[in-house]
Design a protein around this motif. Structure first.
Motif, mmCIF file in Angstrom:
data_model
loop_
_atom_site.group_PDB
_atom_site.id
_atom_site.type_symbol
_atom_site.label_atom_id
_atom_site.label_comp_id
_atom_site.label_asym_id
_atom_site.label_seq_id
_atom_site.Cartn_x
_atom_site.Cartn_y
_atom_site.Cartn_z
ATOM 1 N N ASP A 299 32.986 35.856 42.001
ATOM 2 C CA ASP A 299 31.720 35.432 40.654
ATOM 3 C C ASP A 299 30.600 35.534 40.839
ATOM 4 O O ASP A 299 30.646 34.258 40.968
ATOM 5 C CB ASP A 299 32.955 34.520 40.060
ATOM 6 C CG ASP A 299 32.116 34.622 38.432
ATOM 7 O OD1 ASP A 299 31.112 34.715 37.644
ATOM 8 O OD2 ASP A 299 33.502 34.962 37.333
ATOM 9 N N THR A 306 35.566 33.550 45.295
ATOM 10 C CA THR A 306 36.675 33.858 44.118
ATOM 11 C C THR A 306 37.476 34.995 44.543
ATOM 12 O O THR A 306 38.542 35.190 44.175
ATOM 13 C CB THR A 306 35.939 33.962 43.021
ATOM 14 O OG1 THR A 306 35.491 35.046 43.543
ATOM 15 C CG2 THR A 306 35.165 32.989 42.493
ATOM 16 N N GLN A 308 37.234 38.501 44.221
ATOM 17 C CA GLN A 308 38.032 39.216 43.107
ATOM 18 C C GLN A 308 37.564 40.218 43.591
ATOM 19 O O GLN A 308 37.528 41.215 45.040
ATOM 20 C CB GLN A 308 37.158 39.063 42.270
ATOM 21 C CG GLN A 308 37.201 37.724 41.071
ATOM 22 C CD GLN A 308 35.967 37.662 40.461
ATOM 23 O OE1 GLN A 308 35.484 36.489 40.514
ATOM 24 N NE2 GLN A 308 36.185 38.756 39.370
ATOM 25 N N ARG A 341 43.662 37.628 39.816
ATOM 26 C CA ARG A 341 43.483 36.026 38.239
ATOM 27 C C ARG A 341 44.222 35.469 37.663
ATOM 28 O O ARG A 341 45.775 36.068 37.892
ATOM 29 C CB ARG A 341 42.192 36.628 37.312
ATOM 30 C CG ARG A 341 41.060 36.951 37.590
ATOM 31 C CD ARG A 341 40.207 36.300 37.961
ATOM 32 N NE ARG A 341 40.409 36.583 39.878
ATOM 33 C CZ ARG A 341 39.642 35.860 41.014
ATOM 34 N NH1 ARG A 341 39.237 34.721 40.816
ATOM 35 N NH2 ARG A 341 40.005 35.953 41.922
#
Length: 433
Positions: A299, A306, A308, A341
């Motif tokens: 991010d 992070t 992701q 998440r």
């Protein structure tokens, strides 16, 4: 069979017009791209740690995921292996990756820990034979246990160095026995928090000798795979010794290992180092140390890793372009070092996240292949560097400073700069991504 993914079938290919979140829109394993199967180009893998071991915590809150295999017993580890292969089959992914501590609980001694890892590895071997799923790479977790708080190979305590060496030996043995294509070393705590208590020269020497031992042992047992180092600049330490690809290459050269070890490049780590993903890949290709990739993203509003799932097609397409121009993967591949998440709680979220990531990589491959087939970027580069292809320019590189200076004065050379045409090339890229 477990019932964790009950009601979720194998992910089908339905094409770009599909709106099914559990169907591939671009990933077709058998589709030929530049004369090679898409699956063989991408060599995608599911990582064990984020997908099956991460509980969903962050620095301000604990576990959000409630998985039936969470626990420290071998019964939990066996269930975890069962669920993992059920997911691999649903995704039709060709590979997986693991740390030793992801797959089995740590015991009261290293011997007990190693026995636990080997017991799960036996289950892996059976399931790999039954499903055809392969091992892209294995590794040892040398950063989570408190014994490694000051590093593993770089620890000031020689007994920690010895423990780490013994743990790596077992993990490399298991990776070899399972037919792993690579073995990765990520120096999670090989760095420092403060120079006030750090002898950097000593620690770098220890790290170099440790890696040399790994290479020596790999050759002794006949492991045919590649040894990989994964660069990262910081986090969890303030400064890590494997900061980026260029730093790792210098380290390898210092210890004479540049012909033995390659790099596993992660998108998020590239960003933390202040680079783009394609920069790190292009650097590794240029230096001859490109090995494999951890596919994820950060991010960009956050200053940490992070992890992701990838969703940036232009970023992935440019990375794959450089991979293809460098000859493509040999033993490496795209490993989804990415986690849900912490609010994405359901089993379908885990499948859907990988479906999206796999489709992004497939779209990136198709765009990169189209760029190569068009040849526009290669033509622009050839035009820009055409002057260096002349006999006089090549001879200049074999000349000396005084002779070059004499020619410049004699011929009154005073070159005019030429446009780099960056915007034109950026516009060209956008035709494909």
């Amino acid at each position: 069979m477990s019932d964790f993914f009950a009601g979720i079938d194998k992910v089908p290919f339905k094409g770009p017009e599909s709106d099914d979140p559990l169907a591939f829109r671009f990933y077709e394993p058998d589709r030929l791209v530049l004369g090679k199967r898409m699956e063989d180009h991408l060599r995608m893998a599911v990582c064990y740690w984020h997908s099956f071991a991460w509980p969903g915590g962050d620095p301000f809150g604990g576990q959000t995921f409630q998985r039936p295999w969470f626990g420290d017993t071998m019964e939990h580890a066996r269930l975890k292996a069962e669920v993992a292969f059920e997911m691999f089959e649903r995704l039709r992914v060709p590979f997986f990756t693991f740390h030793d501590r992801d797959i089995a609980p740590e015991g009261a001694s290293l011997a007990e820990s190693n026995a636990n890892v080997r017991a799960i590895a036996e289950i892996f071997a059976e399931k790999m034979a039954a499903t055809g799923v392969g091992l892209l790479w294995g590794t040892a977790n040398l950063f989570s246990n408190r014994r490694f708080m000051a590093g593993a190979a770089t620890n000031p305590d020689p007994e920690v160095f010895a423990y780490a060496a013994a743990q790596v030996k077992c993990a490399l043995d298991v990776t070899h026995e399972l037919g792993g294509a690579n073995y990765v070393l990520w120096g999670g705590r090989e760095g420092y928090e403060t120079l006030l208590n750090t002898d950097m020269k000593r620690e770098l020497e220890q790290a170099g000798r440790f890696l040399s031992m790994v290479v020596e042992y790999k050759n002794r047992i006949g492991f045919p795979g590649t040894i990989l180092i994964e660069p990262k600049p910081q986090e969890p330490t303030k400064h890590q010794y494997d900061y980026d690809v260029a730093t790792v290459f210098g380290f390898l050269q210092r210890f004479g290992l540049e012909g033995e070890v390659k790099v596993n490049i992660e998108t998020g780590h590239s960003v933390l180092a202040g680079h783009s993903f394609e920069h790190e890949i292009a650097t590794a290709v240029a230096l001859g140390v490109f090995g494999s990739v951890d596919a994820n993203r950060n991010d960009y509003q956050s200053g940490w890793d992070t992890d992701q799932f990838p969703n940036n097609v232009p970023e992935v397409a440019l990375a794959i372009y450089h991979i293809l121009k460098g000859g493509g993967f040999t033993t490496g591949g795209f490993n989804f070092d990415a986690k849900l998440r912490r609010q994405s709680l359901d089993p379908v979220d885990l499948i859907g996240a990988h479906v999206g990531g796999m489709d992004v990589c497939a779209r990136g491959l198709l765009a990169a292949a189209a760029m190569i087939e068009d040849g526009g970027l290669e033509a622009a580069l050839a035009e820009r560097y055409a002057g260096w292809e002349t006999p006089g320019a090549r001879a200049m590189l074999e000349s000396d400073l005084a002779a070059i200076a004499e020619r410049v004065e004699r011929e009154r050379i005073d070159p005019e700069p030429r446009s780099g045409r960056q915007e034109r090339l950026e516009n060209w890229i956008n035709r494909f991504v």
